[in-house]
Design a protein around this motif. Structure first.
Motif, PDB file in Angstrom:
ATOM      1  N   GLU A   1     -11.026  -6.562  -2.233  1.00 30.39           N
ATOM      2  CA  GLU A   1     -10.025  -6.317  -1.504  1.00 30.39           C
ATOM      3  C   GLU A   1     -10.492  -6.641   0.087  1.00 30.39           C
ATOM      4  OE1 GLU A   1      -8.226  -2.133  -3.881  1.00 30.39           O
ATOM      5  OE2 GLU A   1      -9.204  -2.074  -1.640  1.00 30.39           O
ATOM      6  N   ARG A   2      -9.544  -6.636   0.873  1.00 30.17           N
ATOM      7  CA  ARG A   2      -9.634  -6.948   2.171  1.00 30.17           C
ATOM      8  C   ARG A   2      -9.562  -5.628   3.131  1.00 30.17           C
ATOM      9  NH1 ARG A   2      -4.760  -7.275   5.475  1.00 30.17           N
ATOM     10  NH2 ARG A   2      -3.032  -6.862   4.181  1.00 30.17           N
TER      11      ARG A   2
ATOM     12  N   VAL B   1      -8.379  -3.387   6.127  1.00 34.81           N
ATOM     13  CA  VAL B   1      -7.197  -3.024   6.900  1.00 34.81           C
ATOM     14  C   VAL B   1      -7.506  -2.139   7.982  1.00 34.81           C
ATOM     15  CG1 VAL B   1      -5.538  -3.783   5.088  1.00 34.81           C
ATOM     16  CG2 VAL B   1      -6.173  -1.619   5.416  1.00 34.81           C
TER      17      VAL B   1
ATOM     18  N   ASN C   1      -6.400   1.291   9.376  1.00 33.30           N
ATOM     19  CA  ASN C   1      -5.646   2.434   8.777  1.00 33.30           C
ATOM     20  C   ASN C   1      -5.018   3.144  10.198  1.00 33.30           C
ATOM     21  OD1 ASN C   1      -5.453   5.313   7.992  1.00 33.30           O
ATOM     22  ND2 ASN C   1      -5.092   4.135   6.214  1.00 33.30           N
TER      23      ASN C   1
ATOM     24  N   GLN D   1     -11.139   0.652   9.916  1.00 33.68           N
ATOM     25  CA  GLN D   1     -11.100  -0.514   8.898  1.00 33.68           C
ATOM     26  C   GLN D   1     -11.503  -0.117   7.577  1.00 33.68           C
ATOM     27  OE1 GLN D   1     -12.850  -3.974  10.534  1.00 33.68           O
ATOM     28  NE2 GLN D   1     -10.861  -4.876  10.339  1.00 33.68           N
TER      29      GLN D   1
ATOM     30  N   GLU E   1      -8.244  -1.800   1.577  1.00 38.05           N
ATOM     31  CA  GLU E   1      -6.602  -1.805   1.665  1.00 38.05           C
ATOM     32  C   GLU E   1      -6.080  -0.609   0.663  1.00 38.05           C
ATOM     33  OE1 GLU E   1      -4.668  -5.507   0.465  1.00 38.05           O
ATOM     34  OE2 GLU E   1      -6.634  -6.215  -0.766  1.00 38.05           O
ATOM     35  N   SER E   2      -6.737  -0.506  -0.400  1.00 38.16           N
ATOM     36  CA  SER E   2      -6.394   0.681  -1.555  1.00 38.16           C
ATOM     37  C   SER E   2      -6.737   1.875  -1.232  1.00 38.16           C
ATOM     38  CB  SER E   2      -6.513   0.042  -2.902  1.00 38.16           C
ATOM     39  OG  SER E   2      -8.186   0.048  -3.223  1.00 38.16           O
TER      40      SER E   2
END
Length: 497
Positions: free
Chosen positions: A89-90, A92, A94, A124, A127-128
């Motif tokens: 994952e990357r 992101v 939040n 940061q 993403e999930s």
């Protein structure tokens, strides 16, 4: 399937010996109480690739993965990045976490680029990632901890802070997530004045007999003057650990077995209130919580000088004594050691010397004031109140299975034709198994007669070992199993007449 867990301790400072890891010790104890077995403790560097590798390796093997450390604002706080990489994952930014940070760090407003603004590194996340906000019950805010800062989880990986105070605070708030309400680990210990070499033959036979039912551990001790080896027994079935302990007790010389450790009294408040505050809903936790609530109410209603404890050395009043001691230490931590709880021993005409010796030992252990009055209960109360008219309430170890106790209330005055005193009965709803499970789990010393078949104690003329516990030894002699192996609690008074 039984839930399992692993913890990944992340930090160069741990591996260099600059900081002591206390988080794994705390977590192992907490998970054990929740019915979750901690199977792996991994300590790794502040390295993205190592974090990724360990998360990948462990996440597929265990129910829960916990990481500690590496989620702050500095260059070596890279745990989020390593976890994200493990799941492909990357990272992101939040926005919910950003809003939380803004309340504490004014600079969070200035620049929304995490590469420029270090505060936003803490927002940061993969993403999930799921935000697990801390439950408000129990402790309030913790000094230095960002109020309402959530713990991020990614699938079965929970990413906790590394500072021990913050980690413990956050875990306690979230432990309801991990509680395995279908499992409880029962554990008992045996302390021996024997070396591991001397213990090994009997222990090996026990391991063979209880294979698949009980897990045994053997631990030498060089620091204690009380014992040389501690044997632990663990099972998810209570009776199995008791059977295992009884087997060991039968096969070690009685004089080699240490039945009491001072720490059981000094740690009473910690151990009892850990059970009270536990999220477990098993029967023992429920009856302990109820008993402690009754005692706390009692100490709100009456001063120490208005209370006495009825204590005859039996198993029920021994449980009550330990609970009373814990509640008193919790709510009166600065109590003068010269102020002692009055304890009434109503001596029968023909007392057991083992009972009298145990009562004297208990007086010393729990720092009690002992009053001995022979005769009937009614006569003893009359004499006690005549000598100490300020007394208002008596703490009793009565259970509903005791004669004439089915309809008692936890707080109930004596009958009109008796000396007037409030009877306080915190153990009313306990059963026989509850009593023994508490004594075993809390390592509370009890009268030695219970180890040779007595299940209910009176005087020597009206008390005998319980016939339900009679068995034949390998050499054909008759002997009695310990009281805690009585399967049918309804027959506990079978040795009384």
């Amino acid at each position: 399937m039984e839930p399992t867990a692993a913890v990944i301790i992340i930090g160069d400072e741990i591996l260099k010996g600059q900081t002591v890891d206390t988080n794994s010790h705390f977590l192992s104890r907490q998970l054990y109480k929740l019915g979750v077995r901690l199977c792996c403790i991994s300590v790794i560097q502040d390295d993205v690739d190592q974090i990724t590798e360990e998360v990948r390796r462990l996440a597929s093997k265990y129910t829960w993965i916990f990481t500690t450390g590496g989620i702050g604002p500095t260059h070596d706080d890279i745990t989020y990045r390593g976890v994200a990489k493990a799941f492909g994952e990357r990272l992101v930014l939040n926005t919910e976490i950003v809003e939380v940070l803004k309340k504490v760090y004014p600079t969070a407003h200035n620049q929304m680029d995490p590469e420029v603004n270090p505060v936003l590194r803490m927002a940061q996340i993969p993403e999930s990632g799921v935000l697990n906000y801390l439950k408000s019950e129990g402790e309030g805010a913790l000094d230095g901890f960002i109020d309402n800062f959530p713990v991020v989880s990614v699938f079965n990986v929970y990413i906790f802070p590394g500072i021990p105070a913050y980690f413990q605070f956050a875990f306690k708030k979230l432990k309801h997530i991990f509680a395995n309400r279908g499992t409880r680990f029962y554990s008992v210990q045996l302390y021996l004045q024997l070396s591991e070499v001397e213990v090994a033959p009997v222990l090996n036979e026990a391991v063979r007999l209880f294979n698949g039912k009980v897990l045994f551990g053997s631990y030498p001790c060089t620091e204690s003057g009380f014992y040389f080896t501690k044997i632990t027994m663990e099972s998810k079935v209570y009776v199995e650990v008791l059977e295992a302990k009884a087997f060991l007790q039968r096969n070690f010389a009685p004089e080699s077995i240490i039945r009491f450790l001072p720490s059981s009294v000094s740690n009473a408040v910690t151990n009892v209130y850990q059970m009270v505050e536990s999220s477990l809903v098993d029967r023992l936790s429920l009856v302990v919580k109820k008993a402690v609530k009754v005692l706390e109410t009692c100490f709100q209603k009456y001063t120490l000088s208005q209370l006495f404890l009825n204590f005859n050395g039996g198993k029920d009043c021994t449980v009550l004594l330990h609970l009373v001691h814990a509640v008193m230490q919790k709510h009166f931590p600065n109590k003068n050691s010269d102020v002692k709880l009055l304890t009434l021993y109503i001596r029968p005409d023909d007392p057991f010397p083992e009972v009298e010796a145990f009562i004297e030992e208990s007086v010393q252990r729990y720092n009690l004031e002992l009053k001995i009055i022979p005769g009937s209960i009614k006569t003893a109360l009359e004499k006690l109140l005549a000598e100490k008219p300020a007394l208002r309430a008596g703490l009793m170890g009565t259970r509903r299975t005791d004669p004439y106790s089915e309809k008692l209330n936890t707080f109930q005055m004596t009958d009109n034709d008796w000396p007037q005193v409030m009877r306080v009965s915190p153990l009313l709803d306990w059963d026989y198994q509850d009593v023994w499970l508490f004594l075993q789990e809390m390592s509370v010393s009890y009268c030695s007669l219970y180890d040779v078949g007595y299940t209910s104690l009176g005087g020597r003329s009206n008390t005998a070992p319980n016939p339900a516990l009679l068995f034949q030894t390998n050499d054909g002699k008759e002997a009695y199993k310990p009281a805690y192996l009585l399967g049918d609690g309804a027959s506990e008074r079978s040795g009384r007449c």
